[in-house]
Write an enzyme that holds these catalytic residues in place. Structure first.
Site, mmCIF file in Angstrom:
data_model
loop_
_atom_site.group_PDB
_atom_site.id
_atom_site.type_symbol
_atom_site.label_atom_id
_atom_site.label_comp_id
_atom_site.label_asym_id
_atom_site.label_seq_id
_atom_site.Cartn_x
_atom_site.Cartn_y
_atom_site.Cartn_z
ATOM 1 N NE ARG A 135 15.544 131.317 58.930
ATOM 2 C CZ ARG A 135 16.061 130.231 58.358
ATOM 3 N NH1 ARG A 135 15.973 130.081 57.036
ATOM 4 N NH2 ARG A 135 16.677 129.306 59.075
ATOM 5 C CE LYS A 160 19.673 132.512 61.690
ATOM 6 N NZ LYS A 160 18.852 132.275 62.899
ATOM 7 C CG HIS A 266 10.512 132.970 62.933
ATOM 8 N ND1 HIS A 266 11.180 133.060 61.726
ATOM 9 C CD2 HIS A 266 11.131 131.977 63.627
ATOM 10 C CE1 HIS A 266 12.174 132.180 61.703
ATOM 11 N NE2 HIS A 266 12.159 131.505 62.840
ATOM 12 N NE ARG A 269 12.394 128.856 60.016
ATOM 13 C CZ ARG A 269 13.025 128.133 59.091
ATOM 14 N NH1 ARG A 269 12.475 127.958 57.907
ATOM 15 N NH2 ARG A 269 14.196 127.585 59.355
ATOM 16 C CG HIS A 292 16.810 123.996 61.312
ATOM 17 N ND1 HIS A 292 15.779 123.459 62.071
ATOM 18 C CD2 HIS A 292 16.536 125.328 61.219
ATOM 19 C CE1 HIS A 292 14.937 124.412 62.416
ATOM 20 N NE2 HIS A 292 15.378 125.554 61.912
ATOM 21 C CE1 TYR A 301 9.854 125.010 65.730
ATOM 22 C CE2 TYR A 301 11.648 123.975 64.530
ATOM 23 C CZ TYR A 301 10.929 125.100 64.876
ATOM 24 O OH TYR A 301 11.288 126.327 64.360
#
Length: 321
Positions: A135, A160, A266, A269, A292, A301
């Site tokens: 990120r 995150k 982003h 990414r 994640h 994705y």
């Protein structure tokens, strides 16, 4: 300028709960906006009716996104729960459901074309975004100690969700990273010679690390051009460059390519993830590299690359016998 005692009490509560500076600024901005919208009435004298009017104003007059409206409501709920110590119940408007959009991705050629239009540190930042799946705030917060050129790994501290993780570091970036480290070292040497040299640390950590924060290993890979006062602890330090500087450079780079896609930091990414999946990387590995918590986030994705439809032929492409 006289500071509002009430807003300062909100700020103190946010800092006590160890929220980020970004969240602090956002929450204070929305709470101030809520108070001004309601003719500067004290929040203690307001309730559901005023909150609903404000949310209605944001949705209809300002036409903000669902994510922005949720952010405003989060700030207001935080204020009432933690500062005024009153629970807000039975609102007509709750948190709005965000649209689950399939992200925009680039082809490898498009990504490299855009990166090729960037120069110096901005080229390296974009390369790290794409090459490591970072990120933008993770890339800018990289410290010299987070880079391991020997085994080509990169440590992401407090990504995150405040999660740490390791990710890939492309070997082809080693020379550029070494050059950037030397530039950061020159800036740090100048700071120490002038009696400074402290890096920007999360709140209160300066008490724990003290003068260790002057060690070069703690310095940002992409230091700001100026020193500043730490917003929490008040000492003079050097922060990393601001993401708006990169955004401006990226916008110009995209315009030069003529690529008709909405490209943000982003996007690199997203492209990192899809390229790994297209090249056969296991989805669990991709999940770990991206940091994640939920595999379903990573599975998005697979929709981007169309793996669900890989053996389906459009009727338009069928030959007439």
């Amino acid at each position: 300028m006289t500071k509002s005692p009430f807003l300062e009490s909100v700020r103190q509560e946010i800092r006590t709960m160890r929220y980020s500076i970004k969240t602090e600024k956002s929450y204070l901005w929305w709470i101030k906006g809520f108070i001004l919208f309601n003719d500067k009435k004290h929040p203690n004298d307001m309730g559901n009716h005023e909150i609903e009017r404000f949310l209605n104003h944001l949705a209809i007059n300002r036409q903000v996104s669902s994510a922005t409206q949720n952010q405003a409501l989060c700030a207001i709920i935080f204020m009432y729960k933690n500062v005024i110590q009153r629970e807000i119940k039975n609102l007509k408007y709750g948190f709005t459901k965000r649209d689950r959009a399939i992200p925009t991705v680039l082809t490898h050629e498009e990504a490299m074309q855009i990166i090729g239009n960037l120069k110096d540190k901005y080229w390296l930042i974009a390369s790290l975004l794409y090459g490591c799946g970072l990120r933008i705030n993770e890339a800018l917060k990289l410290r010299v100690k987070d880079l391991n050129l020997a085994d080509n790994t990169l440590f992401v501290f407090r990504g995150k969700g405040r999660k740490d993780r390791y990710t890939l570091l492309p070997k082809s970036l080693n020379e550029s990273i070494k050059n950037q480290i030397e530039k950061a070292k020159l800036i740090h040497h100048k700071d120490t010679c002038e009696g400074y040299g402290l890096t920007s640390l999360p709140p209160s950590l300066i008490r724990k690390y003290g003068h260790a924060a002057k060690d070069f290993s703690w310095q940002y890979l992409f230091p700001s051009s100026i020193r500043c006062e730490h917003p929490h602890d008040g000492y003079i330090c050097r922060h990393h460059i601001h993401e708006t500087a990169f955004r401006k450079q990226l916008r110009q780079a995209v315009l030069k390519t003529g690529i008709a896609k909405r490209v943000k930091a982003h996007t690199f990414r997203h492209t990192f993830a899809t390229q790994l999946l297209l090249n056969g990387t296991d989805i669990r590995t991709v999940q770990e590299l991206l940091g994640h918590s939920d595999l379903r986030t990573t599975e998005l994705y697979t929709h981007v690359i169309g793996s669900r439809f890989s053996h389906t032929i459009s009727p338009f492409d069928r030959k007439v016998i």
